[in-house]
Design a protein around this motif. Structure first.
Motif, PDB file in Angstrom:
ATOM      1  N   LEU A  81       0.821  -1.202   0.000  1.00  0.00           N
ATOM      2  CA  LEU A  81       0.000   0.000   0.000  1.00  0.00           C
ATOM      3  C   LEU A  81       0.859   1.259   0.000  1.00  0.00           C
ATOM      4  CD1 LEU A  81      -2.804  -1.027   2.530  1.00  0.00           C
ATOM      5  CD2 LEU A  81      -2.990  -0.857   0.041  1.00  0.00           C
ATOM      6  N   GLU A  82       1.945   1.245   0.754  1.00  0.00           N
ATOM      7  CA  GLU A  82       2.827   2.408   0.790  1.00  0.00           C
ATOM      8  C   GLU A  82       3.438   2.674  -0.575  1.00  0.00           C
ATOM      9  OE1 GLU A  82       6.817   4.087   3.103  1.00  0.00           O
ATOM     10  OE2 GLU A  82       5.852   2.231   3.762  1.00  0.00           O
ATOM     11  N   HIS A  83       3.977   1.640  -1.194  1.00  0.00           N
ATOM     12  CA  HIS A  83       4.591   1.811  -2.509  1.00  0.00           C
ATOM     13  C   HIS A  83       3.546   2.224  -3.547  1.00  0.00           C
ATOM     14  CE1 HIS A  83       8.157  -1.005  -1.323  1.00  0.00           C
ATOM     15  NE2 HIS A  83       8.161   0.154  -0.687  1.00  0.00           N
ATOM     16  N   ASN A  84       2.344   1.667  -3.432  1.00  0.00           N
ATOM     17  CA  ASN A  84       1.246   2.004  -4.338  1.00  0.00           C
ATOM     18  C   ASN A  84       0.877   3.484  -4.195  1.00  0.00           C
ATOM     19  OD1 ASN A  84      -2.001   0.350  -4.904  1.00  0.00           O
ATOM     20  ND2 ASN A  84      -1.040   2.028  -5.964  1.00  0.00           N
ATOM     21  N   SER A  85       0.742   3.927  -2.963  1.00  0.00           N
ATOM     22  CA  SER A  85       0.311   5.300  -2.708  1.00  0.00           C
ATOM     23  C   SER A  85       1.307   6.325  -3.217  1.00  0.00           C
ATOM     24  CB  SER A  85       0.080   5.504  -1.212  1.00  0.00           C
ATOM     25  OG  SER A  85      -0.359   6.816  -0.935  1.00  0.00           O
ATOM     26  N   TYR A  86       2.586   5.974  -3.163  1.00  0.00           N
ATOM     27  CA  TYR A  86       3.630   6.916  -3.592  1.00  0.00           C
ATOM     28  C   TYR A  86       4.177   6.573  -4.975  1.00  0.00           C
ATOM     29  CZ  TYR A  86       3.431   9.185   0.918  1.00  0.00           C
ATOM     30  OH  TYR A  86       2.997   9.899   2.016  1.00  0.00           O
ATOM     31  N   TRP A  87       3.406   5.803  -5.755  1.00  0.00           N
ATOM     32  CA  TRP A  87       3.689   5.542  -7.174  1.00  0.00           C
ATOM     33  C   TRP A  87       5.069   4.911  -7.383  1.00  0.00           C
ATOM     34  CZ3 TRP A  87       2.959  10.828  -5.613  1.00  0.00           C
ATOM     35  CH2 TRP A  87       1.613  11.152  -5.421  1.00  0.00           C
ATOM     36  N   MET A  88       5.424   4.007  -6.467  1.00  0.00           N
ATOM     37  CA  MET A  88       6.691   3.291  -6.541  1.00  0.00           C
ATOM     38  C   MET A  88       6.463   1.923  -7.169  1.00  0.00           C
ATOM     39  SD  MET A  88       7.721   4.310  -2.619  1.00  0.00           S
ATOM     40  CE  MET A  88       9.266   3.400  -2.565  1.00  0.00           C
ATOM     41  N   ASP A  89       7.545   1.221  -7.495  1.00  0.00           N
ATOM     42  CA  ASP A  89       7.427  -0.148  -7.978  1.00  0.00           C
ATOM     43  C   ASP A  89       6.801  -1.012  -6.888  1.00  0.00           C
ATOM     44  OD1 ASP A  89       8.783   0.939 -10.061  1.00  0.00           O
ATOM     45  OD2 ASP A  89      10.570  -0.320  -9.888  1.00  0.00           O
ATOM     46  N   MET A  90       5.888  -1.887  -7.265  1.00  0.00           N
ATOM     47  CA  MET A  90       5.155  -2.716  -6.301  1.00  0.00           C
ATOM     48  C   MET A  90       5.498  -4.180  -6.527  1.00  0.00           C
ATOM     49  SD  MET A  90       1.448  -0.836  -6.452  1.00  0.00           S
ATOM     50  CE  MET A  90       1.530  -0.594  -8.229  1.00  0.00           C
ATOM     51  N   ASN A  91       6.376  -4.718  -5.700  1.00  0.00           N
ATOM     52  CA  ASN A  91       6.831  -6.105  -5.877  1.00  0.00           C
ATOM     53  C   ASN A  91       6.579  -6.968  -4.657  1.00  0.00           C
ATOM     54  OD1 ASN A  91       7.901  -5.646  -8.542  1.00  0.00           O
ATOM     55  ND2 ASN A  91       9.540  -4.469  -7.560  1.00  0.00           N
ATOM     56  N   GLU A  92       5.747  -6.467  -3.728  1.00  0.00           N
ATOM     57  CA  GLU A  92       5.467  -7.218  -2.513  1.00  0.00           C
ATOM     58  C   GLU A  92       4.479  -8.351  -2.810  1.00  0.00           C
ATOM     59  OE1 GLU A  92       7.385  -3.770  -1.939  1.00  0.00           O
ATOM     60  OE2 GLU A  92       5.331  -3.831  -2.709  1.00  0.00           O
ATOM     61  N   ALA A  93       4.626  -9.440  -2.073  1.00  0.00           N
ATOM     62  CA  ALA A  93       3.791 -10.629  -2.280  1.00  0.00           C
ATOM     63  C   ALA A  93       2.570 -10.549  -1.368  1.00  0.00           C
ATOM     64  CB  ALA A  93       4.587 -11.891  -2.000  1.00  0.00           C
ATOM     65  N   GLU A  94       1.459 -10.141  -1.923  1.00  0.00           N
ATOM     66  CA  GLU A  94       0.185 -10.126  -1.209  1.00  0.00           C
ATOM     67  C   GLU A  94      -0.893 -10.667  -2.134  1.00  0.00           C
ATOM     68  OE1 GLU A  94      -1.036  -6.523   0.641  1.00  0.00           O
ATOM     69  OE2 GLU A  94       0.924  -6.107   1.548  1.00  0.00           O
ATOM     70  N   ASN A  95      -2.054 -10.917  -1.569  1.00  0.00           N
ATOM     71  CA  ASN A  95      -3.159 -11.455  -2.341  1.00  0.00           C
ATOM     72  C   ASN A  95      -3.501 -10.560  -3.534  1.00  0.00           C
ATOM     73  OD1 ASN A  95      -5.375 -13.204  -2.909  1.00  0.00           O
ATOM     74  ND2 ASN A  95      -6.737 -11.783  -1.896  1.00  0.00           N
ATOM     75  N   ASP A  96      -3.551  -9.244  -3.283  1.00  0.00           N
ATOM     76  CA  ASP A  96      -3.870  -8.281  -4.339  1.00  0.00           C
ATOM     77  C   ASP A  96      -2.610  -7.655  -4.911  1.00  0.00           C
ATOM     78  OD1 ASP A  96      -7.002  -7.767  -4.370  1.00  0.00           O
ATOM     79  OD2 ASP A  96      -6.404  -8.032  -2.280  1.00  0.00           O
ATOM     80  N   SER A  97      -1.551  -8.421  -4.996  1.00  0.00           N
ATOM     81  CA  SER A  97      -0.267  -7.905  -5.446  1.00  0.00           C
ATOM     82  C   SER A  97      -0.294  -7.538  -6.925  1.00  0.00           C
ATOM     83  CB  SER A  97       0.845  -8.932  -5.203  1.00  0.00           C
ATOM     84  OG  SER A  97       0.694 -10.036  -6.083  1.00  0.00           O
ATOM     85  N   ASN A  98       0.721  -6.791  -7.312  1.00  0.00           N
ATOM     86  CA  ASN A  98       0.897  -6.421  -8.709  1.00  0.00           C
ATOM     87  C   ASN A  98       0.999  -7.666  -9.588  1.00  0.00           C
ATOM     88  OD1 ASN A  98       1.315  -4.723 -10.897  1.00  0.00           O
ATOM     89  ND2 ASN A  98       3.410  -4.203 -10.362  1.00  0.00           N
ATOM     90  N   LYS A  99       1.810  -8.611  -9.162  1.00  0.00           N
ATOM     91  CA  LYS A  99       2.001  -9.843  -9.929  1.00  0.00           C
ATOM     92  C   LYS A  99       0.696 -10.625 -10.068  1.00  0.00           C
ATOM     93  CE  LYS A  99       4.294 -14.353  -9.633  1.00  0.00           C
ATOM     94  NZ  LYS A  99       5.197 -15.219  -8.816  1.00  0.00           N
ATOM     95  N   ASN A 100      -0.031 -10.789  -8.966  1.00  0.00           N
ATOM     96  CA  ASN A 100      -1.270 -11.565  -9.018  1.00  0.00           C
ATOM     97  C   ASN A 100      -2.321 -10.890  -9.895  1.00  0.00           C
ATOM     98  OD1 ASN A 100      -0.207 -13.518  -7.366  1.00  0.00           O
ATOM     99  ND2 ASN A 100      -1.219 -12.816  -5.510  1.00  0.00           N
ATOM    100  N   THR A 101      -2.338  -9.569  -9.874  1.00  0.00           N
ATOM    101  CA  THR A 101      -3.296  -8.844 -10.704  1.00  0.00           C
ATOM    102  C   THR A 101      -2.973  -9.039 -12.181  1.00  0.00           C
ATOM    103  OG1 THR A 101      -3.616  -7.218  -8.947  1.00  0.00           O
ATOM    104  CG2 THR A 101      -4.290  -6.574 -11.170  1.00  0.00           C
ATOM    105  N   TRP A 102      -1.697  -8.873 -12.522  1.00  0.00           N
ATOM    106  CA  TRP A 102      -1.256  -9.106 -13.909  1.00  0.00           C
ATOM    107  C   TRP A 102      -1.620 -10.518 -14.363  1.00  0.00           C
ATOM    108  CZ3 TRP A 102       1.642  -6.295 -17.622  1.00  0.00           C
ATOM    109  CH2 TRP A 102       2.251  -7.047 -18.628  1.00  0.00           C
ATOM    110  N   GLN A 103      -1.309 -11.485 -13.530  1.00  0.00           N
ATOM    111  CA  GLN A 103      -1.585 -12.878 -13.876  1.00  0.00           C
ATOM    112  C   GLN A 103      -3.073 -13.141 -14.051  1.00  0.00           C
ATOM    113  OE1 GLN A 103       0.365 -15.095 -10.747  1.00  0.00           O
ATOM    114  NE2 GLN A 103       2.185 -15.428 -11.988  1.00  0.00           N
ATOM    115  N   ALA A 104      -3.882 -12.534 -13.171  1.00  0.00           N
ATOM    116  CA  ALA A 104      -5.318 -12.786 -13.236  1.00  0.00           C
ATOM    117  C   ALA A 104      -5.912 -12.308 -14.560  1.00  0.00           C
ATOM    118  CB  ALA A 104      -6.011 -12.095 -12.065  1.00  0.00           C
ATOM    119  N   TYR A 105      -5.474 -11.153 -15.023  1.00  0.00           N
ATOM    120  CA  TYR A 105      -6.006 -10.647 -16.289  1.00  0.00           C
ATOM    121  C   TYR A 105      -5.572 -11.517 -17.452  1.00  0.00           C
ATOM    122  CZ  TYR A 105      -7.964  -6.436 -14.221  1.00  0.00           C
ATOM    123  OH  TYR A 105      -8.737  -5.566 -13.493  1.00  0.00           O
ATOM    124  N   TYR A 106      -4.327 -11.943 -17.455  1.00  0.00           N
ATOM    125  CA  TYR A 106      -3.889 -12.773 -18.580  1.00  0.00           C
ATOM    126  C   TYR A 106      -4.436 -14.191 -18.499  1.00  0.00           C
ATOM    127  CZ  TYR A 106      -1.123  -9.255 -20.897  1.00  0.00           C
ATOM    128  OH  TYR A 106      -0.756  -8.132 -21.607  1.00  0.00           O
TER     129      TYR A 106
END
Length: 559
Positions: A81-106
């Protein structure tokens, strides 16, 4: 076809490539009689998996100006959330992570492509045309959501120089394919092609519960939103009219009825997603923690949230074009303004204000430990958002009376019109609100020291004339912002209109005298971080990263 063969056909990437998605998990759960996609029933059941299991909502909402920072000492946060809020790279492993979101769409795109291939192999019989339409719309929708996250806003002249996303048009058949990013112009053209091919083929008769599929109204609402971003104003009007009919005010969300329900977050959020409401056009169940993050009865994510400061200066409590009491609090403001007041929670570490939109549908996977998976249901399209999209298009077409009529249709859904000084809009009233500094209705332009809802506009790829057109756009953007809090769509408006974001630190905020907020960071109109960064795994595998101002000061977006 054996299950392993099917997996190899629809998996998007091997371990050494982009990790766009790993479809094994969802395929391993399919019953054996669906491994051969040789009947309409099997194809239709596969299309359930063509809807994404994650959403752009969290990343877009937290990145927007709908959220403030409650301070580094607030314990209700995470690095993501911190990295998201400050427009930083988001590489943390969470349920709603950047990676999981990318994967879900593809993964959703993979299912859609597999269905399209199966339909083609059967000769595209008439009975499968609705399934083809659904698959095309699902493919277009996921790609469009990816552009909302990872791409700059569309520009008619510059988008050929902007990075898009890989547009997947067929099931993957190799273990380690090589992918590249289409430019944004190409991606928008392909989304447009898929939508236009699908619309004539959509049929509600194909579904037992149409609201969980791209039914006809949902399809046209999606076409409306896409064409708004595509700057095709005439198409926005055409497609929105298919959804709204001849009397838009009769198909808006009935917030007054919700107020009659038990004052309970669970009851009201479940009502929000009800398939029985005509104003709900498409629901997408998903794996997400949004049910606890975007509500006012949980401390989840309370460091970065829609709070008192944002509400008082820019949203629910702010001075508004339709009037009514403002700046004050619940009994003498919120309760007297809205058909349904937002939920509020404040204590030492929590300060949250949200409408009941996201139910917390927690799934317990281990009854002994209580461990489970956060689930919720996203209302992806509504009549309320659609009418505001049409209002915006009317403003661009300079059909101002029609724009005002649509705005008033929406206002009646949300506000207690005719009570406590709240009035329907007229062109004259809007001119006074935004054009007459001597009026007590006047809304001044935003500054970081004196924030208001009226943000300076730097539209990308189109123009807004000073005077009445700008005043009506400001009105529409205010209404859109109020309507879409916790939906993530404010981020799209910010990008389209080049709205600067000040991330306020409210750790010393005093609501009584509106002091103690400071700007911790700013996202400028030409900041390349408006395209969120791809997951690190994808970049490491070879897909081109989004550029940043420090390494691409010559980027056409910055000029």
């Amino acid at each position: 076809m054996k299950i392993k063969q099917l997996i190899s056909r629809i998996m998007l990437l091997g371990a050494g490539s982009l990790t766009l998605a790993a479809c094994n998990d969802f395929l391993d759960e399919l019953p054996d009689n669906r491994t051969e996609l040789d009947t309409p029933d099997k194809i239709n059941r596969l299309l359930v998996s063509a809807y994404p299991s994650r959403s752009f909502t969290r990343m877009c909402e937290i990145a927007s100006d709908n959220c403030d920072d409650m301070g580094a000492n607030n314990p209700n946060t995470s690095l993501l959330l911190e990295h998201n809020s400050y427009w930083m790279d988001m590489n943390e492993a969470e349920n709603d992570s950047n990676k999981n979101t990318w994967q879900a769409y593809y993964s959703a795109i993979a299912a859609a492509n597999t269905a399209l291939e199966a339909i083609e192999k059967q000769g595209t019989p008439k009975e499968l045309l609705p399934a083809k339409a659904e698959a095309l719309l699902c493919r277009a929708y996921s790609h469009f959501c990816l552009t909302m996250l990872y791409c700059l806003p569309y520009h008619p002249e510059k988008s050929g120089e902007y990075l898009g996303v890989p547009y997947m048009e067929a099931p993957e058949t190799t273990l380690n394919p090589v992918y590249h990013r289409d430019n944004l112009k190409e991606v928008y053209e392909k989304i447009d092609r898929d939508i236009e091919e699908a619309l004539p083929l959509v049929s509600d008769a194909n579904y037992a519960v149409p609201k969980y599929h791209f039914n006809r109204s949902a399809a046209y609402a999606f076409a409306t939103r896409f064409n708004l971003y595509y700057l095709k104003w005439e198409k926005v009007v055409e497609y929105a009219s298919e959804v709204l009919g001849s009397a838009p005010s009769t198909v808006m969300r009935d917030w007054a009825a919700v107020k009659q329900l038990a004052w309970d977050g669970s009851v009201r959020t479940l009502d929000y997603i009800s398939v029985g409401h005509s104003f709900n056009l498409l629901m997408i169940p998903m794996v997400t923690g949004n049910g606890s993050l975007f509500n006012a009865w949980s401390n989840s994510g309370a460091r970065f949230t829609h709070n008192y400061r944002v509400a008082k200066r820019e949203t629910y409590r702010a001075k508004r074009p339709m009037g009514g009491p403002w700046d004050r609090w619940k009994d003498n403001c919120i309760e007297k303004v809205y058909q349904h007041p937002p939920f509020i929670w404040q204590d030492n570490d929590v300060n949250k204000i949200y409408m009941p939109k996201w139910p917390n549908q927690w799934e317990v996977t281990d009854p002994v430990t209580g461990v489970g998976i956060g689930r919720s249901t996203m209302v992806a399209f509504t009549t309320n958002e659609t009418v505001l999209s049409r209002a915006e298009a009317y403003v661009h077409l300079k059909e101002y009376d029609k724009a005002v009529a649509d705005l008033n249709a929406w206002i009646g859904s949300f506000y207690l019109v005719g009570q406590n000084g709240i009035e329907s809009l007229t062109r004259e009233r809007i001119a006074e609100v935004y054009g007459d500094p001597s009026s007590d209705r006047y809304i001044a332009e935003y500054t970081a020291l004196e924030p208001t809802s009226r943000k300076p506009l730097h539209p990308h790829g189109f123009t807004v004339e000073a005077g009445e057109q700008e005043h009506l756009i400001q009105t529409t953007l205010f209404c859109r912002r109020i309507e879409t809090i916790a939906d993530g769509l404010r981020w799209g408006d910010i990008k389209r209109y080049g709205i600067v974001i000040d991330r306020f630190d409210d750790s010393a905020y005093n609501d009584d005298n509106t002091t103690g907020f400071t700007v911790a960071a700013t996202l400028g109109e030409k900041d390349l971080r408006r395209a969120l960064q791809l997951p690190q795994e994808v970049i490491t595998a070879g897909l081109e990263a989004n550029p940043r101002n420090e390494n691409r000061p010559d980027h056409p977006f910055c000029q």
